[in-house]
Design an enzyme around this catalytic site. Structure first.
Site, PDB file in Angstrom:
ATOM      1  N   HIS A   3     -21.390   8.317 -37.851  1.00 12.21           N
ATOM      2  CA  HIS A   3     -21.356   9.364 -38.152  1.00 12.21           C
ATOM      3  C   HIS A   3     -19.763  10.147 -38.465  1.00 12.21           C
ATOM      4  CE1 HIS A   3     -25.325   9.514 -36.733  1.00 12.21           C
ATOM      5  NE2 HIS A   3     -24.781   9.049 -35.524  1.00 12.21           N
ATOM      6  N   GLU A  85     -19.039   8.530 -33.691  1.00 11.71           N
ATOM      7  CA  GLU A  85     -18.523   9.626 -34.551  1.00 11.71           C
ATOM      8  C   GLU A  85     -16.989   9.552 -34.977  1.00 11.71           C
ATOM      9  OE1 GLU A  85     -20.275  12.031 -35.691  1.00 11.71           O
ATOM     10  OE2 GLU A  85     -22.183  12.170 -34.329  1.00 11.71           O
TER      11      GLU A  85
END
Length: 432
Positions: A3, A85
């Site tokens: 992400h 992330e």
């Protein structure tokens, strides 16, 4: 799952992402924070713009990074996926430091877990909402290919080692190299009017169709068991793609006759076992030397080269084209196959020539290769033979033990070149 995230949106290096994942984000510090303050979000890893990696959750525990999600029909990715992330946005490129850190992290996860992350690496696009941290500009394919390449390189090198074992200690090669069905298909195709008029149709049937069948088989096997079910297929295809016959065994009677000084017997066994003829003793020995160099190249080095570079499909394509050029009776079909094989031979022949220079007489090879290195017209056989003789400083042909010694010297050159190739590929697999 990969992400992106930035807090506040579009700002980097604020430390607010770390606070958010640790439930310490102050809602009154920024208007956007108030919209996400009540969300329970975490990830296993965060990679900042400078490549710094922070772990928030153990890989053995669930993190809350995927939201409402599914992968290959399996719901709730939080239950089975690691969340990584990257500090960034959909509109701004990610830094090379982040890509390098991500690659290193993937490789470490692969090493520790024994998993194959390249096969199950994906960027998530959430449904719209506060947690929509989708990945539009991320080079996912490149990262996945590199992750898969590491695993694929290890498997390929293992296949190459197994091929050596098969060559030395088993009879599998003769059992695998059964050309009868293919030769019958060739004979049947050459009797059809359509194939006589269109040689490319024959190449499609005899070369492209087997490659498509192999592609389908590998596509079915590679997603299973991290791709290791494909290893036996790689091994069988590579063994089948090697040259036919035992070169050293075929040379044995000639060597014995030549060592005894029996030129008449040497002529007879050269014609019977090697399909070679010459007008005098010197020319015969030179033809045998050339035969040994060329057979070693086309039986082993060219096949290994294409397998390492492009995989089993390229190795099989090389062998099928070689067989088509050798066995086709229709001139147009044979000519097309020979031209295609010439293209296949151009690069590996020159790589082998460079290898001869490194393990033999570099100066002599440089002289022999200087004007022919980039020539498209010179045949691969001529190039390999000329450079091999130069690298070995082959003396003038002589009947007796001295002539056999020249064959031994050329064979040792080939062995040294093979060791060099294996060493380079081993280093490539380990460190690149």
């Amino acid at each position: 799952m990969i992400h992106n995230i930035s807090l506040p949106p579009g700002q980097f290096g604020t430390g607010k992402v770390q606070a958010f994942f640790q439930n310490r984000l102050a809602a009154d510090e920024h208007p956007y924070f108030a919209t996400i303050a009540t969300l329970q979000v975490s990830a296993h890893f965060l990679i900042e713009r400078d490549g710094a990696v922070t772990q928030f959750v153990s890989c053995n525990e669930r993190a809350w990074h995927a939201g409402q999600s599914s992968y290959r029909g399996r719901e709730n990715c939080n239950d089975f996926a690691l969340g990584i992330e990257l500090e960034g946005t959909d509109d701004e490129p990610y830094s090379e430091a982040q890509y390098a850190a991500l690659q290193a992290l993937i490789e470490e996860l692969q090493r520790v877990s024994g998993a194959h992350p390249g096969a199950h690496l994906w960027a998530q696009r959430h449904r719209p909402g506060p947690q929509d941290r989708s990945r539009s500009g991320f080079r996912l394919a490149a990262v996945a290919r590199r992750a898969e390449g590491k695993e694929g390189g290890v498997m390929s090198f293992l296949v190459l080692l197994l091929v050596l074992w098969v060559e030395k200690f088993s009879s599998w090669r003769n059992a695998i190299q059964q050309d009868g069905p293919w030769l019958r298909l060739l004979a049947k195709a050459e009797r059809q009017a359509d194939f006589i008029e269109s040689p490319w149709l024959g190449i499609a049937l005899l070369v492209v169709l087997p490659l498509l069948a192999l592609t389908l088989l590998l596509s079915l096997l590679e997603p299973v068991a991290y791709g290791w079910l494909a290893l036996p297929v790689h091994l069988v295809v590579l063994i089948y793609s090697l040259g036919r016959g035992d070169l050293l065994a075929a040379l044995g009677p000639f060597r014995d006759s030549w060592r005894r000084g029996d030129s008449e017997a040497a002529y007879l066994v050269a014609k019977r076992d090697l399909a070679l003829e010459a007008e005098n003793e010197g020319a015969l020995l030179q033809q045998v030397q050339g035969h040994m160099l060329w057979q070693a190249y086309q039986s082993f080095f060219a096949v290994i080269f294409w397998y390492v570079l492009l995989g089993p499909l390229a190795a099989l394509a090389y062998r099928l084209l070689a067989m088509l050029g050798e066995h086709a009776e229709q001139p147009a079909l044979r000519e097309r196959a020979v031209h295609l094989r010439h293209a296949f031979d151009w690069l590996p022949a020159r790589v082998l020539a460079a290898s001869f220079a490194l393990v033999g007489n570099f100066v002599a090879v440089n002289r022999a290769l200087l004007h022919e290195l980039l020539s498209w017209d010179i045949a691969a056989a001529q190039l390999v033979i000329n450079v091999g003789r130069a690298a070995c400083e082959t003396p003038a042909p002589e009947l007796g033990s001295a002539g056999v010694a020249s064959l031994d010297s050329l064979w040792q050159l080939l062995v040294r070149a093979a060791v060099l190739w294996y060493a380079v590929f081993a280093l490539w697999t380990l460190f690149l």
